[in-house]
Design an enzyme around this catalytic site. Structure first.
Site, PDB file in Angstrom:
ATOM      1  N   ASN A   1     -15.330 -22.770 -31.846  1.00 52.01           N
ATOM      2  CA  ASN A   1     -16.501 -23.592 -32.205  1.00 52.01           C
ATOM      3  C   ASN A   1     -17.683 -23.393 -31.281  1.00 52.01           C
ATOM      4  O   ASN A   1     -18.716 -24.035 -31.452  1.00 52.01           O
ATOM      5  CB  ASN A   1     -16.094 -25.068 -32.290  1.00 52.01           C
ATOM      6  CG  ASN A   1     -15.157 -25.283 -33.477  1.00 52.01           C
ATOM      7  OD1 ASN A   1     -15.026 -24.388 -34.328  1.00 52.01           O
ATOM      8  ND2 ASN A   1     -14.493 -26.412 -33.510  1.00 52.01           N
TER       9      ASN A   1
ATOM     10  N   ASP B   1     -27.147 -32.715 -44.789  1.00 50.29           N
ATOM     11  CA  ASP B   1     -28.369 -33.526 -44.940  1.00 50.29           C
ATOM     12  C   ASP B   1     -29.033 -33.820 -43.596  1.00 50.29           C
ATOM     13  O   ASP B   1     -30.260 -33.811 -43.482  1.00 50.29           O
ATOM     14  CB  ASP B   1     -28.060 -34.824 -45.679  1.00 50.29           C
ATOM     15  CG  ASP B   1     -26.892 -35.595 -45.058  1.00 50.29           C
ATOM     16  OD1 ASP B   1     -25.953 -34.935 -44.562  1.00 50.29           O
ATOM     17  OD2 ASP B   1     -26.929 -36.826 -45.051  1.00 50.29           O
TER      18      ASP B   1
ATOM     19  N   ASP C   1     -10.490 -32.807 -34.076  1.00 49.58           N
ATOM     20  CA  ASP C   1      -9.738 -31.551 -34.169  1.00 49.58           C
ATOM     21  C   ASP C   1      -8.391 -31.629 -33.463  1.00 49.58           C
ATOM     22  O   ASP C   1      -7.600 -30.695 -33.543  1.00 49.58           O
ATOM     23  CB  ASP C   1     -10.551 -30.381 -33.572  1.00 49.58           C
ATOM     24  CG  ASP C   1     -11.764 -30.092 -34.418  1.00 49.58           C
ATOM     25  OD1 ASP C   1     -12.642 -29.348 -33.942  1.00 49.58           O
ATOM     26  OD2 ASP C   1     -11.860 -30.620 -35.536  1.00 49.58           O
TER      27      ASP C   1
HETATM   28  C1  EPZ Z   1     -17.896 -28.946 -36.047  1.00 48.38           C
HETATM   29  O1  EPZ Z   1     -18.059 -29.086 -37.455  1.00 48.38           O
HETATM   30  C2  EPZ Z   1     -16.613 -28.147 -35.860  1.00 48.38           C
HETATM   31  N1  EPZ Z   1     -16.732 -26.839 -36.499  1.00 48.38           N
HETATM   32  C3  EPZ Z   1     -15.437 -28.895 -36.463  1.00 48.38           C
HETATM   33  O2  EPZ Z   1     -14.255 -28.153 -36.164  1.00 48.38           O
HETATM   34  C4  EPZ Z   1     -15.328 -30.265 -35.792  1.00 48.38           C
HETATM   35  O3  EPZ Z   1     -14.284 -30.985 -36.403  1.00 48.38           O
HETATM   36  C5  EPZ Z   1     -16.657 -31.012 -35.962  1.00 48.38           C
HETATM   37  O4  EPZ Z   1     -17.737 -30.222 -35.408  1.00 48.38           O
HETATM   38  C6  EPZ Z   1     -16.640 -32.355 -35.253  1.00 48.38           C
HETATM   39  O5  EPZ Z   1     -16.354 -32.167 -33.897  1.00 48.38           O
HETATM   40  C7  EPZ Z   1     -17.450 -25.868 -35.877  1.00 48.38           C
HETATM   41  O6  EPZ Z   1     -18.014 -26.072 -34.813  1.00 48.38           O
HETATM   42  C8  EPZ Z   1     -17.492 -24.545 -36.564  1.00 48.38           C
HETATM   43  P1  EPZ Z   1     -20.347 -32.360 -37.717  1.00 48.38           P
HETATM   44  P2  EPZ Z   1     -19.452 -29.670 -38.041  1.00 48.38           P
HETATM   45  O7  EPZ Z   1     -21.663 -31.834 -38.162  1.00 48.38           O
HETATM   46  O8  EPZ Z   1     -20.595 -29.147 -37.226  1.00 48.38           O
HETATM   47  C9  EPZ Z   1     -20.787 -35.153 -41.581  1.00 48.38           C
HETATM   48  C10 EPZ Z   1     -12.196 -27.126 -36.576  1.00 48.38           C
HETATM   49  O9  EPZ Z   1     -11.095 -27.547 -36.944  1.00 48.38           O
HETATM   50  N2  EPZ Z   1     -22.122 -34.555 -41.684  1.00 48.38           N
HETATM   51  O10 EPZ Z   1     -20.241 -33.048 -36.396  1.00 48.38           O
HETATM   52  O11 EPZ Z   1     -19.451 -29.447 -39.476  1.00 48.38           O
HETATM   53  C11 EPZ Z   1     -19.700 -34.109 -41.853  1.00 48.38           C
HETATM   54  O12 EPZ Z   1     -19.436 -34.018 -43.239  1.00 48.38           O
HETATM   55  C12 EPZ Z   1     -13.462 -27.619 -37.235  1.00 48.38           C
HETATM   56  O13 EPZ Z   1     -12.375 -26.299 -35.630  1.00 48.38           O
HETATM   57  C13 EPZ Z   1     -22.993 -35.030 -42.664  1.00 48.38           C
HETATM   58  O14 EPZ Z   1     -22.646 -35.916 -43.451  1.00 48.38           O
HETATM   59  O15 EPZ Z   1     -19.249 -31.220 -37.728  1.00 48.38           O
HETATM   60  C14 EPZ Z   1     -18.533 -34.672 -41.108  1.00 48.38           C
HETATM   61  O16 EPZ Z   1     -17.911 -35.676 -41.905  1.00 48.38           O
HETATM   62  C15 EPZ Z   1     -13.176 -28.609 -38.353  1.00 48.38           C
HETATM   63  N3  EPZ Z   1     -24.228 -34.491 -42.756  1.00 48.38           N
HETATM   64  C16 EPZ Z   1     -19.169 -35.326 -39.883  1.00 48.38           C
HETATM   65  O17 EPZ Z   1     -20.546 -35.560 -40.224  1.00 48.38           O
HETATM   66  C17 EPZ Z   1     -24.645 -33.499 -41.911  1.00 48.38           C
HETATM   67  O18 EPZ Z   1     -25.806 -33.051 -42.025  1.00 48.38           O
HETATM   68  C18 EPZ Z   1     -19.093 -34.460 -38.635  1.00 48.38           C
HETATM   69  O19 EPZ Z   1     -19.787 -33.292 -38.907  1.00 48.38           O
HETATM   70  C19 EPZ Z   1     -23.755 -33.028 -40.923  1.00 48.38           C
HETATM   71  C20 EPZ Z   1     -22.497 -33.577 -40.822  1.00 48.38           C
END
Ligand code: EPZ
Length: 427
Positions: free
Chosen positions: A23, A125, A306
């Site tokens: 990540n 979003d 995670d």
């Molecule tokens: C990163 O995902 C990681 N992936 C994820 O790891 C990790 O679980 C996550 O951060 C939380 O720590 C990478 O870095 C490649 P978020 P990311 O934006 O950036 C919602 C693994 O197993 N959200 O913090 O996608 C989203 O749907 C993976 O290694 C919105 O609604 O995480 C989620 O429910 C899985 N709108 C929550 O927020 C947005 O614009 C967290 O998302 C952005 C996110």
């Protein structure tokens, strides 16, 4: 079909060294777009998500050479495209991490809307709202996001509704060349974000506060290529350390910063594990029984989502009942239904998993629901009675390099094999 097969009940003990963080590596790769020339990334994990990000960069015009497996030499001098194809974004949501770098370099980007995945809607979003505050215009057309900054990117104050990792990273990268200063409030604080900010600053950026809730980016003219080592993977490390909670024997993990697993290791001590923290290493073992401990996932430094499945696996064998609350993703409990097929007693109620500890698990045929759930099913197989066959292991390959080799080096009776499956879905 490839599966991982485990014979449970054998000692699992010894030392493993983890790779660089998936990540972080994926975002560092994307950030090379902003520094035309040749950047060398070392300690890069050899995993399928890195291969996909490599395809994305090549599609944009970069060239990538792999040196002794874990070093990527990325030349982005000739990057002259700003569109990422749907099939790559669909394969890996993290491809959206090129949005910020492409806007920074070209003032425009076309990125396919990321679909949902097994753990949730995975919207962007907050990325879009934040970038609009920096003067970026968006149009959604036929499933593609068309982003452009006709008047250039202007520094602004952005407050994130939620400390989103991806949104923080895209905003940080998009604002590196902005006119003026950008402040990101309620920023995510993960160690991988600090690693990205460190590399961008080594390239000539001016970023302060990474790792705190307020990140300040002062626009600069350009970035130059560097050599940078990826930070150790705290989640791969936590996965192997959690195994010691199951199998009792000491497991030592090297190649990561124990303080990056601060709350996880403190929770493991509450559960009855012995934790010895060293410099870039940690040893976990267990003497007595496992105590139930409530867990709730939160943005860093809260308990990482995670590590939720791996920890649920351990708590499934605790002496008593506890509640795990998943606050980050809307659908990250599918692992529990597979674990129940191995004899666990877990009830899901919305965002809560009520875990009633059981004495033993039975080996079974199970299917990886996602990356971390898959790894946790293999963990369960280490202590289950009999044979466990885990299918859909492509999920595991996304984030764990040589997972079976490392388990075998700890003495686990585990193999990766191909089996004929009449109906792949059945397994
Ligand atoms: C990163 O995902 C990681 N992936 C994820 O790891 C990790 O679980 C996550 O951060 C939380 O720590 C990478 O870095 C490649 P978020 P990311 O934006 O950036 C919602 C693994 O197993 N959200 O913090 O996608 C989203 O749907 C993976 O290694 C919105 O609604 O995480 C989620 O429910 C899985 N709108 C929550 O927020 C947005 O614009 C967290 O998302 C952005 C996110």
């Amino acid at each position: 079909m490839e599966v991982i097969q485990i014979e449970g009940g054998y000692p699992v003990t010894g030392e493993v060294t983890v790779e660089g963080a998936k990540n972080s590596a994926l975002k560092l790769m994307a950030a090379t777009i902003m520094a035309p020339g040749t950047t060398t990334l070392t300690n890069v994990p050899n995993i399928s998500d890195v291969h996909v990000m490599g395809k994305v960069l090549k599609r944009l015009g970069a060239t990538i050479k792999v040196r002794d497996t874990h070093t990527l030499v990325i030349d982005t001098s000739n990057v002259d495209k700003w569109e990422t194809p749907y099939e790559l974004v669909a394969q890996m949501r993290a491809s959206t991490a090129v949005l910020g770098p492409l806007l920074a370099r070209f003032g425009k980007a076309i990125v396919a809307m990321p679909g949902g995945c097994n753990i949730g809607a995975r919207k962007i979003d907050m990325h879009i709202l934040g970038l609009e505050a920096l003067g970026v215009k968006f149009e959604i057309d036929h499933g593609n996001i068309h982003a452009s900054a006709p008047d250039g990117i202007k520094g602004a104050m952005v407050t994130l509704e939620f400390a989103s990792v991806g949104a923080t990273e895209n905003l940080m990268m998009a604002s590196v060349f902005a006119k003026g200063t950008t402040t990101i409030d309620n920023a995510a604080r993960e160690p991988e974000i600090v690693d990205l900010a460190n590399m961008l600053n080594e390239m000539g950026a001016s970023i302060k506060g990474a790792g705190s809730p307020i990140i300040e980016v002062e626009g600069v003219k350009e970035l130059h290529p560097v050599e940078h080592a990826v930070v150790g993977d705290r989640i791969e490390a936590g996965t192997f350390l959690a195994m010691a909670g199951l199998t009792k024997d000491p497991i030592t993990v090297r190649g990561f910063e124990p303080q990056h697993l601060g709350l996880v290791l403190r929770k493991y001590e509450e559960m009855g594990m012995k934790v010895e923290r060293g410099s870039r290493c940690c040893t976990v073992s267990r003497m007595g029984s496992l105590r139930p401990v409530d867990i709730q996932t939160l943005p860093y430094p809260g308990f990482p989502t995670d590590m939720q499945a791996q920890t649920m696996c351990v708590l499934a064998l605790a002496e008593g009942t506890c509640i795990i609350t998943e606050n980050i993703f809307e659908n990250r409990f599918m692992f529990a239904s597979e674990l129940n097929r191995m004899g666990a007693d877990i009830k899901i109620e919305g965002h809560h998993a009520i875990v009633h500890g059981v004495k033993t698990l039975q080996g079974a045929q199970v299917k990886s629901p996602d990356l971390r759930g898959g790894a946790a099913l293999v963990m369960a197989g280490l202590v289950a009675e009999g044979t466990t066959t885990v299918s859909a292991i492509h999920h595991i390959d996304r984030g764990y390099e040589r997972f079976v080799d490392k388990l075998q080096s700890l003495g686990a009776h585990v193999v990766r094999k191909t089996i004929e499956a009449d109906d792949e879905d059945f397994l």
